[in-house]
Design an enzyme around this catalytic site. Structure first.
Site, PDB file in Angstrom:
ATOM      1  N   ASP A  91      22.769  30.515  17.855  1.00 25.56           N
ATOM      2  CA  ASP A  91      21.947  30.907  16.839  1.00 25.56           C
ATOM      3  C   ASP A  91      21.323  32.174  16.605  1.00 25.56           C
ATOM      4  O   ASP A  91      20.908  32.511  17.467  1.00 25.56           O
ATOM      5  CB  ASP A  91      21.105  29.523  16.502  1.00 25.56           C
ATOM      6  N   ASP A 264      24.258  19.847  16.401  1.00 23.86           N
ATOM      7  CA  ASP A 264      23.475  20.233  17.361  1.00 23.86           C
ATOM      8  C   ASP A 264      22.041  19.777  17.069  1.00 23.86           C
ATOM      9  O   ASP A 264      21.724  19.545  15.989  1.00 23.86           O
ATOM     10  CB  ASP A 264      23.392  21.697  17.718  1.00 23.86           C
ATOM     11  N   CYS A 302      25.877   1.592  28.829  1.00 27.06           N
ATOM     12  CA  CYS A 302      25.912   3.096  29.186  1.00 27.06           C
ATOM     13  C   CYS A 302      26.301   3.022  30.697  1.00 27.06           C
ATOM     14  O   CYS A 302      25.841   2.120  31.632  1.00 27.06           O
ATOM     15  CB  CYS A 302      24.663   3.627  29.104  1.00 27.06           C
ATOM     16  N   CYS A 304      25.759   6.145  32.552  1.00 27.70           N
ATOM     17  CA  CYS A 304      25.478   7.153  33.037  1.00 27.70           C
ATOM     18  C   CYS A 304      24.802   6.962  34.536  1.00 27.70           C
ATOM     19  O   CYS A 304      24.427   5.959  34.673  1.00 27.70           O
ATOM     20  CB  CYS A 304      24.444   8.012  32.033  1.00 27.70           C
ATOM     21  N   CYS A 307      21.319   4.809  34.267  1.00 24.33           N
ATOM     22  CA  CYS A 307      21.523   3.281  34.085  1.00 24.33           C
ATOM     23  C   CYS A 307      22.148   2.558  35.033  1.00 24.33           C
ATOM     24  O   CYS A 307      21.948   1.530  35.267  1.00 24.33           O
ATOM     25  CB  CYS A 307      22.535   3.234  32.661  1.00 24.33           C
ATOM     26  N   HIS A 333      20.050  10.519  30.079  1.00 18.97           N
ATOM     27  CA  HIS A 333      20.689   9.173  29.440  1.00 18.97           C
ATOM     28  C   HIS A 333      20.981   9.437  27.867  1.00 18.97           C
ATOM     29  O   HIS A 333      22.109   9.134  27.557  1.00 18.97           O
ATOM     30  CB  HIS A 333      19.675   8.229  29.728  1.00 18.97           C
TER      31      HIS A 333
HETATM   32 ZN    ZN Z   1      22.336   5.559  30.437  1.00 19.24          ZN
END
Ligand code: ZN
Length: 370
Positions: A91, A264, A302, A304, A307, A333
């Site tokens: 930007d 974004d 989730c 990730c 998690c 996360h």
């Molecule tokens: Zn997660």
């Protein structure tokens, strides 16, 4: 052609394809994590790569202030400096126009900023904003724009539209690094007529993509989406559409439905640092006492690493003690959550089932904080 949205959902304006840059193809629609100072706070480039991020955005003005163009050049350009082989947007500094810590003065010649590190004054003209971004070497760069504060009068917003178009012309003329794509930024607040004028002006100058700027600063969601839909309808389909500064789960799904290709926002990491967790049922505030004995994972769907390994109760505990790893886990996360969300959206667009996906998501996603 750099942009090819070859899948079009038949019941909404959602579309999917890719944006080709000097560093590869970015699947659209996509969400860019924000690396304002060349780092996504608490989340490494390696983590972004692993969660499937193909592009992020950094801030050219801040990089110009620190570490400065010389150091980035010596490192071999922005990609080498921060170790990222995929695509990067920068930007121009237009967003800092609404930041009273940075902006000193603004007129048709440019915006005068105070370097937050040295305290020195510096006027950033449209030409200079482009020269800085040409030197940094991101794949997609943005015109300098005049972003009005939320709640300004229509006259004041019209003035910003006029100045943004004047600057857009200067940016286009000054742009010299042909490996980089240049996007123009549309302003106009919630006024459809001003947005139309802004987009028509940008299309005449002819940019590689059109960004819808000036949102994410306090306007009401439904009103914003109406204007976004109107803007998208005015932009030829071969131009990628970038909705700047927007990145809550609900707004992403609605934006994709309206035909937006690029997003974004620092929202997922900023709220993560303050204890807010995205889940498929809505956002929750982990600091609430009810989570002290909640041994479930942050979000049931989730996958990730947070998690898979830690409970809500454990991260609640980290936040209570102000342990920085709590902020790190929620930042990771939330970014991972959005990546999965856009991946699913892309898949559903390809299978022409996006409308069902969108309606199901919005039905499950609570408007209230859990
Ligand atoms: Zn997660």
């Amino acid at each position: 052609m750099n942009f090819n949205p070859f899948f079009q959902d038949s019941k909404t304006s959602a579309r999917s394809g890719f944006l080709k840059t000097a560093h590869g193809r970015v699947q659209t629609p996509f969400f860019m994590p924000v690396e304002t100072k060349a780092a996504a706070k608490f989340v490494s480039q390696e983590e972004l790569d692993k969660m499937g991020v193909e592009c992020f955005i950094s801030n050219a003005l801040l990089l110009h202030f620190k570490p400065g163009l010389e150091i980035v050049k010596k490192a071999g350009g922005l990609h080498k400096f921060l170790n990222w082989e995929k695509s990067i947007f920068t930007d121009s500094g237009g967003f800092q126009v609404i930041d009273e810590h940075f902006l000193l003065r603004i007129n048709d010649a440019g915006a005068e900023f105070r370097d937050p590190f040295s305290g020195k004054r510096e006027c950033i003209t449209p030409e200079k904003a482009i020269a800085i971004q040409n030197s940094l070497g991101a794949d997609v760069i943005m015109c300098l724009d005049d972003q009005p504060h939320f709640g300004r009068s229509k006259d004041s917003i019209a003035q910003a539209v006029k100045r943004t178009l004047l600057w857009a012309e200067k940016c286009k003329k000054a742009h010299s690094n042909k490996r980089q794509q240049l996007f123009g930024i549309c302003q106009g607040g919630l006024h459809s007529d001003l947005r139309k004028k802004s987009i028509e002006g940008l299309l005449k100058i002819d940019f590689d993509g059109i960004a819808i700027g000036g949102f994410g600063i306090g306007e009401e969601n439904a009103q914003m989406m109406k204007v976004v839909e109107k803007c998208v309808s005015l932009i030829p389909e071969e131009k990628p559409v970038y909705l700047m500064g927007i990145g809550s789960p609900k707004e992403l799904v609605e934006g994709i439905s309206a035909g937006v290709d690029v997003f974004d926002s620092c929202f997922p990491t900023r709220v993560g640092r303050h204890g807010m967790v995205f889940t498929r049922k809505g956002a929750l505030r982990l600091e609430k006492a009810q989570f002290a004995k909640d041994f479930k994972q942050l979000d049931a769907d989730c996958d990730c690493f947070v998690c898979r390994n830690y409970s809500r109760a454990y991260i609640h505990h980290l936040f209570k003690l102000k342990e920085p790893s709590g902020m790190r886990y929620l930042s990771h996360h939330n970014l991972h959550f959005l990546q999965r969300l856009v991946q699913e959206a892309r898949q559903n667009i390809k299978e022409n089932s996006f409308l069902k996906f969108r309606n199901q998501f919005l039905k499950n996603y609570s408007k209230k904080l859990l």
